[in-house]
Design a protein around this motif. Sequence first.
Motif, PDB file in Angstrom:
ATOM      1  N   VAL A  37       9.318   5.509   2.245  1.00  0.00           N
ATOM      2  CA  VAL A  37       8.907   6.659   2.769  1.00  0.00           C
ATOM      3  C   VAL A  37      10.100   7.202   3.168  1.00  0.00           C
ATOM      4  O   VAL A  37      10.435   6.548   3.876  1.00  0.00           O
ATOM      5  CB  VAL A  37       7.659   6.489   3.640  1.00  0.00           C
ATOM      6  N   TRP A  38      10.508   8.574   3.486  1.00  0.00           N
ATOM      7  CA  TRP A  38      11.244   9.116   3.374  1.00  0.00           C
ATOM      8  C   TRP A  38      11.285  10.860   4.027  1.00  0.00           C
ATOM      9  O   TRP A  38       9.994  10.906   3.605  1.00  0.00           O
ATOM     10  CB  TRP A  38      12.470   9.595   2.452  1.00  0.00           C
ATOM     11  N   PRO A  39      11.500  10.948   5.234  1.00  0.00           N
ATOM     12  CA  PRO A  39      11.572  12.423   5.409  1.00  0.00           C
ATOM     13  C   PRO A  39      11.346  13.175   4.653  1.00  0.00           C
ATOM     14  O   PRO A  39      12.068  13.517   3.493  1.00  0.00           O
ATOM     15  CB  PRO A  39      12.996  12.479   6.212  1.00  0.00           C
ATOM     16  N   GLY A  40      10.202  14.240   4.731  1.00  0.00           N
ATOM     17  CA  GLY A  40       9.862  15.284   4.174  1.00  0.00           C
ATOM     18  C   GLY A  40       8.290  14.325   3.011  1.00  0.00           C
ATOM     19  O   GLY A  40       7.729  15.235   2.543  1.00  0.00           O
ATOM     20  N   ASP A  41       8.527  13.296   2.932  1.00  0.00           N
ATOM     21  CA  ASP A  41       7.423  12.617   2.156  1.00  0.00           C
ATOM     22  C   ASP A  41       6.010  12.989   3.562  1.00  0.00           C
ATOM     23  O   ASP A  41       6.293  13.231   4.439  1.00  0.00           O
ATOM     24  CB  ASP A  41       7.736  11.025   1.964  1.00  0.00           C
ATOM     25  N   TYR A  42       4.691  12.773   2.555  1.00  0.00           N
ATOM     26  CA  TYR A  42       3.430  13.097   2.727  1.00  0.00           C
ATOM     27  C   TYR A  42       2.544  11.871   2.453  1.00  0.00           C
ATOM     28  O   TYR A  42       2.790  10.769   1.852  1.00  0.00           O
ATOM     29  CB  TYR A  42       2.381  14.242   2.209  1.00  0.00           C
ATOM     30  N   VAL A  43       2.395  10.867   3.881  1.00  0.00           N
ATOM     31  CA  VAL A  43       1.353   9.937   4.100  1.00  0.00           C
ATOM     32  C   VAL A  43       0.409  10.129   4.705  1.00  0.00           C
ATOM     33  O   VAL A  43       0.207  11.276   5.664  1.00  0.00           O
ATOM     34  CB  VAL A  43       2.276   8.361   4.527  1.00  0.00           C
ATOM     35  N   ILE A  44      -0.859   8.953   4.243  1.00  0.00           N
ATOM     36  CA  ILE A  44      -2.492   9.466   5.165  1.00  0.00           C
ATOM     37  C   ILE A  44      -1.813   8.599   5.785  1.00  0.00           C
ATOM     38  O   ILE A  44      -1.191   7.219   5.804  1.00  0.00           O
ATOM     39  CB  ILE A  44      -3.083   8.609   3.554  1.00  0.00           C
ATOM     40  N   VAL A  45      -2.576   8.677   6.762  1.00  0.00           N
ATOM     41  CA  VAL A  45      -2.294   7.547   8.310  1.00  0.00           C
ATOM     42  C   VAL A  45      -3.337   7.300   8.729  1.00  0.00           C
ATOM     43  O   VAL A  45      -4.471   8.083   8.958  1.00  0.00           O
ATOM     44  CB  VAL A  45      -1.297   8.201   9.489  1.00  0.00           C
ATOM     45  N   HIS A  46      -3.630   6.166   9.322  1.00  0.00           N
ATOM     46  CA  HIS A  46      -4.704   5.444  10.194  1.00  0.00           C
ATOM     47  C   HIS A  46      -4.474   4.303  10.816  1.00  0.00           C
ATOM     48  O   HIS A  46      -3.629   3.740  10.508  1.00  0.00           O
ATOM     49  CB  HIS A  46      -5.383   4.510   8.446  1.00  0.00           C
ATOM     50  N   GLY A  48      -3.076   4.764  13.185  1.00  0.00           N
ATOM     51  CA  GLY A  48      -0.787   3.829  13.751  1.00  0.00           C
ATOM     52  C   GLY A  48       0.096   3.409  12.510  1.00  0.00           C
ATOM     53  O   GLY A  48       0.744   3.489  13.033  1.00  0.00           O
ATOM     54  N   TYR A  49      -1.069   3.469  11.296  1.00  0.00           N
ATOM     55  CA  TYR A  49      -0.171   3.256  10.599  1.00  0.00           C
ATOM     56  C   TYR A  49      -0.642   4.374   8.802  1.00  0.00           C
ATOM     57  O   TYR A  49      -0.931   4.281   8.679  1.00  0.00           O
ATOM     58  CB  TYR A  49      -0.990   1.835   9.504  1.00  0.00           C
ATOM     59  N   ALA A  50       0.802   4.241   8.826  1.00  0.00           N
ATOM     60  CA  ALA A  50       0.630   4.732   7.385  1.00  0.00           C
ATOM     61  C   ALA A  50       0.381   3.843   5.974  1.00  0.00           C
ATOM     62  O   ALA A  50       0.646   3.162   6.018  1.00  0.00           O
ATOM     63  CB  ALA A  50       2.205   5.163   6.796  1.00  0.00           C
ATOM     64  N   LEU A  51      -1.240   4.178   5.751  1.00  0.00           N
ATOM     65  CA  LEU A  51      -1.585   3.559   4.296  1.00  0.00           C
ATOM     66  C   LEU A  51      -1.395   3.680   2.732  1.00  0.00           C
ATOM     67  O   LEU A  51      -1.068   2.634   2.474  1.00  0.00           O
ATOM     68  CB  LEU A  51      -3.187   3.951   4.832  1.00  0.00           C
ATOM     69  N   GLN A  52      -0.597   5.284   3.115  1.00  0.00           N
ATOM     70  CA  GLN A  52      -0.260   5.358   1.586  1.00  0.00           C
ATOM     71  C   GLN A  52       0.574   6.213   1.608  1.00  0.00           C
ATOM     72  O   GLN A  52       0.362   7.837   1.738  1.00  0.00           O
ATOM     73  CB  GLN A  52      -1.619   5.086   0.402  1.00  0.00           C
ATOM     74  N   LYS A  53       1.310   6.881   0.416  1.00  0.00           N
ATOM     75  CA  LYS A  53       1.865   8.009  -0.001  1.00  0.00           C
ATOM     76  C   LYS A  53       2.011   8.497  -0.707  1.00  0.00           C
ATOM     77  O   LYS A  53       0.652   8.201  -1.639  1.00  0.00           O
ATOM     78  CB  LYS A  53       3.825   7.177  -0.183  1.00  0.00           C
ATOM     79  N   LEU A  54       1.589   9.994  -0.886  1.00  0.00           N
ATOM     80  CA  LEU A  54       0.834  10.725  -1.420  1.00  0.00           C
ATOM     81  C   LEU A  54       2.475  11.592  -2.137  1.00  0.00           C
ATOM     82  O   LEU A  54       2.883  12.291  -1.859  1.00  0.00           O
ATOM     83  CB  LEU A  54       0.800  11.854  -0.420  1.00  0.00           C
TER      84      LEU A  54
END
Lengths: 77, 367
Positions: A37-46, A48-54
């Motif tokens: 995961v890099w800056p600019g990426d979108y993630v789903i957060v739950h 306090g944790y990123a769950l998956q990259k979108l």
Amino acid sequence: MCLAIPAKVVELRDNDQAVIDLAGVRKEISLALVDDVWPGDYVIVHVGYALQKLDPEEARKTLELFAGLAAAEPEAA
Amino acid sequence: MSIEGELVVRIETASGRVSRASAQADRPRVANRLFAGRAADEAPVLAGTLFAICGRSQAHRSRGRQAAGGGAAAVTGWPRATRIARRTVQEHAWRLLVDWPRLAGLAPQVEALAGGRKALAPLLDAGEDTADAAPRREASAWAREAILGMAPADFLRIDSVEALQGWLAREETPVATLVARLLAADPSLGASDVELLPYGDDRWVARALAPAIDADAQFDAAPQWQGRPRETGALARTGGHPLVADAIARWGRGAGARVVARLVDLAAALEAAGGRHGAIALGEGSAIAWVETARGLLVHRVTLEGGRIGAYRIVAPTEWNFHPDGAFARGAVGMAAADAAALERGVRWLVSSLDPCVAVRYEAGHA
């Protein structure tokens, strides 16, 4: 039910931490559960944790849906 | 109100005890607003997009509903039991490896959880009827290493709290150490008289729950069955297992029994074909679909009008367990309140044993 709001990664920090932007609010979360995961990426957060990259296009469509929701009258509780 | 949602837990105390407890799920109830009026075949895509934590399950439910409700969408990716099982294991592992150690003042096992996500990933890709047992073996090996200290099938043979003592004493995994500590403290914490939601009877969902949802506009917010709130989740699913039944008999339906149930449910999800789910048409353009998620029973109820969605309602596990008179509210009343910090720890632990799917904010005050 739990809404899946895409959050944009704006900054990487030490120890697998990152700063995300969620509907204009910034907060620090953990990337310990996702890879690459890099800056600019979108993630789903739950909690306090990123769950998956979108996929960015998928993220954009979802954000539009939520924007439409926020503009609508709130439903009675 | 934050769009992510938050569970606001309020505790009132009087004479050194909790006199009243409530939990307000401060999250937008958006299903009907989002779905109503859309073409029937949009629902599965929308559900999968919007709901993160139980997203897979929600998407599955929508597809199931679609098939049953006579929608036009092709039913692709029909719910796969392995997916439901994988999500269940992942969610339970999150509590056991990260959330609960934190609450107990132990080190969270984030790496073990991340390892579990990798070990469980092949289960997601495995076909439902595949003869390939390798993905399941890999997942079981991880569970043995990180959580159970033994094969899931062997864990399921532990048939009493007394037999569990040996497992606890060996402390083969950090989870065993954690559970030993939690059970040594107060296994009856938060025990309530709220009965368990029926489990394992698909006809009950269609014949009993669908009419109850239709008859009550507030059902999504405060669901109940036969006039009383019920508990859903791992405890309701595994209450028939001898170990869990013994834990309930000794400690009541509270945090201790729920921890034991969580372990049994995790082992069962790895061993059995997978989670329970279904979808049934209740007439032309009317259907109900459901899945037993990690947190409990998730139901989607839909009616179509002229090929478009007329009403779309979702009843999620958190609303059962945090009902104003439900397992949390009734279980918290009577907890010792002399020490404010200890009370907050106890309440947070009780809340987590019921596993809300949103972040928790704690507020306490005198009645």
